[in-house]
Design a protein around this motif. Structure first.
Motif, short mmCIF file in Angstrom:
data_model
loop_
_atom_site.label_atom_id
_atom_site.label_comp_id
_atom_site.label_asym_id
_atom_site.label_seq_id
_atom_site.Cartn_x
_atom_site.Cartn_y
_atom_site.Cartn_z
N UNK A 1 -1.61 -3.33 -8.01
CA UNK A 1 -0.69 -4.32 -8.57
C UNK A 1 -0.84 -5.63 -7.81
N UNK A 2 -0.92 -6.74 -8.54
CA UNK A 2 -0.98 -8.05 -7.89
C UNK A 2 0.05 -8.99 -8.52
N UNK B 1 -2.99 -16.15 -5.92
CA UNK B 1 -2.55 -14.76 -5.70
C UNK B 1 -1.69 -14.71 -4.44
N UNK B 2 -0.49 -14.13 -4.57
CA UNK B 2 0.44 -14.09 -3.45
C UNK B 2 0.80 -12.66 -3.03
N UNK B 3 0.42 -11.69 -3.85
CA UNK B 3 0.77 -10.29 -3.56
C UNK B 3 -0.37 -9.40 -4.01
N UNK B 4 -0.78 -8.48 -3.13
CA UNK B 4 -1.82 -7.51 -3.48
C UNK B 4 -1.41 -6.13 -2.98
N UNK B 5 -1.34 -5.19 -3.91
CA UNK B 5 -1.13 -3.79 -3.59
C UNK B 5 -2.28 -2.99 -4.17
N UNK B 6 -2.86 -2.12 -3.35
CA UNK B 6 -3.93 -1.24 -3.82
C UNK B 6 -3.56 0.19 -3.45
N UNK B 7 -3.50 1.03 -4.46
CA UNK B 7 -3.14 2.44 -4.27
C UNK B 7 -1.84 2.58 -3.48
N UNK C 1 -10.55 -8.69 -1.89
CA UNK C 1 -9.28 -8.00 -2.08
C UNK C 1 -8.12 -8.98 -2.01
N UNK C 2 -8.15 -9.90 -1.06
CA UNK C 2 -7.06 -10.87 -0.92
C UNK C 2 -6.97 -11.81 -2.12
N UNK C 3 -8.07 -11.94 -2.87
CA UNK C 3 -8.07 -12.76 -4.09
C UNK C 3 -7.53 -12.00 -5.30
N UNK C 4 -7.10 -10.75 -5.08
CA UNK C 4 -6.47 -9.98 -6.15
C UNK C 4 -7.38 -9.00 -6.86
N UNK D 1 -4.03 -4.82 -10.79
CA UNK D 1 -5.08 -5.32 -9.93
C UNK D 1 -6.28 -5.73 -10.75
N UNK D 2 -6.88 -6.85 -10.40
CA UNK D 2 -8.02 -7.38 -11.16
C UNK D 2 -9.30 -6.62 -10.82
#
Length: 427
Positions: A397-398, A414-420, A118-121, A78-79
């Motif tokens: 993870x993005x 960015x097509x995928x964003x996972x946080x925790x 968040x949606x931007x990674x 994640x950025x």
């Protein structure tokens, strides 16, 4: 009694199955930000909030496990953006809005900006200055009430009377009053200590000072130092007692020197940074957060008639275009660099533009991504928890479409964003 026992056993079984479920992520390409290299055909295994394994090849999930297919994507940590303002966003109405917006208006707007980020990674940000709503936003995100990045916030920035973060700059004289440490305005050592303590009491994670003038405040000077050395020292000493860092907004070189001498943790913007100051920063281990995107953005907005008040327009036209050149010199000289954009000065979600500007003046693509992952985690002192995709780290993870090693512009996609461990975006 028998029914109760059966229900209890069923609940226990459901609980065990829930905790046993793993998420397998098949990554076509995976950026190893520690070594700045691209790995291919990798599997990341996540349990709960944490990465439990990173394996070569595409491992097969169990029947109760979840599979996320990112074989056509480039996966990375994640950025992180080390300089944002989550409470607001650029607008020609900005200087009027502070007289008409209530705290609740600011809060509702900030929720939109947080989700966009968040949606931007960007799964972690450092918010360097607002009204204090940014503290409540952090708490709401941590509690799962709203969607947004992990926020490390400074609450309200600290400035001297008339300084860049004096909230009454540009107001009618009878509205100015005499703000003090309770709202981050200081004059002298005692005020400096009180202002830090107040921000800590309010819930700030980090302290920000405006070591020099700034571009967007309605004040004539954007470069001159704004604190005496003893005031800077008092801020940093007090913050250090609380175990938190201090960041310094600074465009002029003398203000940067004073901040570095005082033990500042990071210099933000750094427009007129001299080679002498760069060398001081290298020796002291001071971080540099460039915010090139902000510089270029304000220069562009200054060309729009009426977008900024006259004093702001003049500073934006002069200071804005210089930051990219300073960044290039600082990078080549060896100053420690973490990624930061000043988002809010331009629309949230466009943070990716910083990658483009950094690489335009010589930073390799993967190293630019490293500044927004591992290096930013190091600046925060959180490298044991975030910043890399490794066993034991939080599952931030993005993924992007395309190969950013070849074309940095794909950081926009960015097509995928996972946080925790929780998926927030999967296109």
């Amino acid at each position: 009694m028998k029914r109760t026992l059966i229900l209890s056993l069923a609940m226990l079984l459901i609980t065990q199955l829930t905790f046993a479920q793993k998420t397998f992520i098949h990554a076509g390409k995976l950026i190893d930000v520690k070594n700045n290299q691209m790995l291919s055909e990798m599997t990341i295994i996540v349990e709960g909030e944490v990465i439990t394994e990173v394996q070569k090849g595409y491992a097969s999930p169990g029947r109760s496990d979840k599979l996320i297919d990112l074989k056509s994507k480039t996966v990375m940590p994640g950025l992180m953006d080390m300089h944002v303002h989550m409470e607001n966003e650029t607008s020609p109405r900005r200087y009027l809005d502070r007289f008409v917006d209530n705290e609740a208006d600011i809060a509702f707007n900030s929720i939109i900006f947080a989700k966009t980020t968040l949606m931007a990674g960007f799964t972690t940000v450092r918010d360097l200055g607002g009204s204090g709503v940014n503290i409540s936003l952090r708490n709401a995100i941590n509690a799962g009430k709203v969607e947004g990045p992990r926020i490390i916030t400074s609450g309200k920035s600290i400035a001297p009377t008339g300084g860049h973060a004096d909230p009454t700059n540009g107001m009618r004289r009878d509205l100015m009053g005499d703000p003090g440490p309770e709202v981050g305005v200081i004059n002298g050592v005692a005020d400096a200590r009180k202002a830090v303590r107040q921000q800590v009491k309010n819930g700030s994670d980090v302290i920000k000072i405006t070591a020099t003038g700034g571009v967007l405040s309605v004040a004539k000077d954007g470069n001159a130092p704004q604190f005496q050395q003893d005031e800077i020292n008092a801020v940093i000493e007090t913050a250090t007692d609380f175990g938190i860092h201090v960041a310094a907004h600074a465009h002029g070189d003398e203000g940067m020197k004073r901040a570095v001498i005082g033990g500042i943790h990071s210099i933000e913007h750094g427009t007129y940074m001299s080679e002498e100051t760069m060398d001081m920063m290298i020796e002291a281990g001071t971080w540099y957060v460039p915010t090139i995107t902000a510089g270029k953005s304000v220069a562009d907005y200054a060309r729009i008639p009426g977008y900024y008040p006259a004093p702001v327009k003049a500073k934006a036209e002069t200071i804005g275009p210089l930051i990219q050149s300073t960044f290039g010199k600082a990078y080549k000289r060896g100053v420690k660099i973490a990624f930061g954009t000043d988002a809010g000065v331009f629309p949230h979600g466009e943070n990716y533009r910083e990658f483009i500007y950094m690489t335009e003046v010589g930073m390799p693509n993967l190293e630019a991504i490293q500044t927004a992952t591992l290096r930013s985690a190091e600046l925060l002192g959180m490298e044991d928890r975030i910043g890399t995709i490794e066993k034991g780290k939080l599952a931030d993870i993005i993924a992007v479409s395309g190969d950013p090693e070849k074309d940095i512009k794909v950081m926009k996609d960015v097509t995928f964003v996972m946080k925790e461990g929780k998926v927030f975006r999967m296109d």
